[in-house]
Design a protein around this motif. Structure first.
Motif, PDB file in Angstrom:
ATOM      1  N   ASP A 172      -8.949  -4.300   4.278  1.00 67.85           N
ATOM      2  CA  ASP A 172      -7.961  -4.166   5.354  1.00 67.85           C
ATOM      3  C   ASP A 172      -6.676  -3.489   4.892  1.00 67.85           C
ATOM      4  N   ILE A 173      -6.792  -2.379   4.163  1.00 70.00           N
ATOM      5  CA  ILE A 173      -5.587  -1.663   3.758  1.00 70.00           C
ATOM      6  C   ILE A 173      -5.570  -0.229   4.280  1.00 70.00           C
ATOM      7  N   ILE A 174      -6.510   0.115   5.148  1.00 69.25           N
ATOM      8  CA  ILE A 174      -6.554   1.481   5.670  1.00 69.25           C
ATOM      9  C   ILE A 174      -5.277   1.815   6.453  1.00 69.25           C
ATOM     10  N   GLY A 175      -4.922   0.963   7.399  1.00 71.92           N
ATOM     11  CA  GLY A 175      -3.749   1.238   8.226  1.00 71.92           C
ATOM     12  C   GLY A 175      -2.457   1.222   7.440  1.00 71.92           C
ATOM     13  N   SER A 203     -12.123   3.834  -2.637  1.00 73.12           N
ATOM     14  CA  SER A 203     -12.827   4.654  -1.663  1.00 73.12           C
ATOM     15  C   SER A 203     -12.504   4.132  -0.265  1.00 73.12           C
ATOM     16  N   TYR A 204     -12.769   4.964   0.731  1.00 75.99           N
ATOM     17  CA  TYR A 204     -12.470   4.590   2.114  1.00 75.99           C
ATOM     18  C   TYR A 204     -13.154   3.276   2.504  1.00 75.99           C
ATOM     19  N   VAL A 205     -14.444   3.158   2.204  1.00 71.12           N
ATOM     20  CA  VAL A 205     -15.183   1.974   2.648  1.00 71.12           C
ATOM     21  C   VAL A 205     -14.687   0.716   1.942  1.00 71.12           C
ATOM     22  N   ASN A 214     -18.081  10.112  -2.834  1.00 72.98           N
ATOM     23  CA  ASN A 214     -18.569   9.741  -1.513  1.00 72.98           C
ATOM     24  C   ASN A 214     -17.698   8.596  -1.020  1.00 72.98           C
ATOM     25  N   MET A 215     -16.914   8.847   0.006  1.00 73.16           N
ATOM     26  CA  MET A 215     -15.961   7.827   0.455  1.00 73.16           C
ATOM     27  C   MET A 215     -16.641   6.628   1.099  1.00 73.16           C
ATOM     28  N   TYR A 216     -17.975   6.715   1.308  1.00 71.52           N
ATOM     29  CA  TYR A 216     -18.716   5.591   1.887  1.00 71.52           C
ATOM     30  C   TYR A 216     -19.446   4.770   0.824  1.00 71.52           C
TER      31      TYR A 216
END
Length: 253
Positions: free
Chosen positions: A143-146, A135-137, A88-90
């Protein structure tokens, strides 16, 4: 409970030095956890990916590592993780090539000082020199998504135990007690940080300066002590952020 970590996360020691991970052991035979020898669970058995064999560790005690972390999200959401859980990425989880399933990790983004606590429930990443897939969340909190990757430090906080060949989470750290601070400023010149500290000390009983190394620079971060209880610290944090310190965030030691 993991969502409560999402502003600060912690038990922060800000350890900048790099400690070597424990040496991988050979588990080609049975491993004795306690009492009689047991067949090792699937997630502890050696496995081979792209021609390289990995030997999972029986314990995360004392584990620290500095390396590159990445993240994985929508393409894997709802699929089975190596632990047998549904990814679950959340949720605040991560994949690591060697650490025991159920290990709780404090992950510090060394590029901005932000932290998150995650639980290992998958294997990977198997790309380049990356050590951790968040995971995404969790990646969003750091702050490494971008950017996609970041240099991080990981410190093992606690882990589960094997009982009757099953993972039991018995050593989950107490996330609600510690020293919780509000970071209200960061300065490249120490004198500026000291001046701001003196101003804040007129209103707050305990204000500290925490050095932070980024590349060749040292930043002096000004932090106000809030509480040794998470719930109280969160309440104070929300009020102070709303009323005065718009860009502040919570950290823990």
């Amino acid at each position: 409970m993991r969502k409560r970590w999402f502003w600060f996360l912690g038990f922060c020691f800000f350890l900048i030095g790099c400690a070597k991970p424990p040496k991988p052991l050979d588990f080609s035979q049975e491993y004795t956890f306690s009492g009689p020898s047991l067949n090792i669970p699937g997630w502890l058995k050696p496995y081979t990916i792209n021609g390289k064999t990995y030997y999972p560790l029986p314990s995360a005690k004392g584990y620290e590592e500095i390396c590159i972390a990445s993240w994985y999200g929508p393409g894997f959401h709802g699929a089975f993780a190596a632990s047998g859980e549904v990814y679950n990425m959340y949720e605040y989880t991560a994949a690591h090539k060697l650490l025991p399933m159920g290990t709780y990790l404090l992950v510090t983004n060394l590029e901005n000082g932000k932290q998150v606590v995650v639980r290992v429930n998958d294997r990977g990443p198997f790309v380049g020199d990356r050590c951790l897939d968040l995971s995404y969340v969790a990646a969003k909190e750091l702050d490494i998504i971008g950017k996609g990757t970041a240099k991080v430090k990981i410190v093992a906080l606690g882990e589960g135990e094997i009982k009757d060949s099953q993972m039991v989470y018995t050593h989950i750290p107490n996330f609600y007690k510690g020293e919780f601070y509000l970071q209200v400023g960061s300065f490249r010149h120490k004198e500026n940080a000291l001046q701001y500290k003196r101003q804040l000390e007129k209103e707050f009983s305990k204000v500290e300066i925490e050095p932070f190394i980024k590349g060749d620079c040292i930043f002096y971060r000004v932090q106000i002590f809030l509480s040794d209880d998470l719930n109280q610290a969160l309440s104070l944090y929300q009020n102070l952020k709303k009323q005065r310190f718009k860009g502040a965030f919570l950290v823990a030691r």
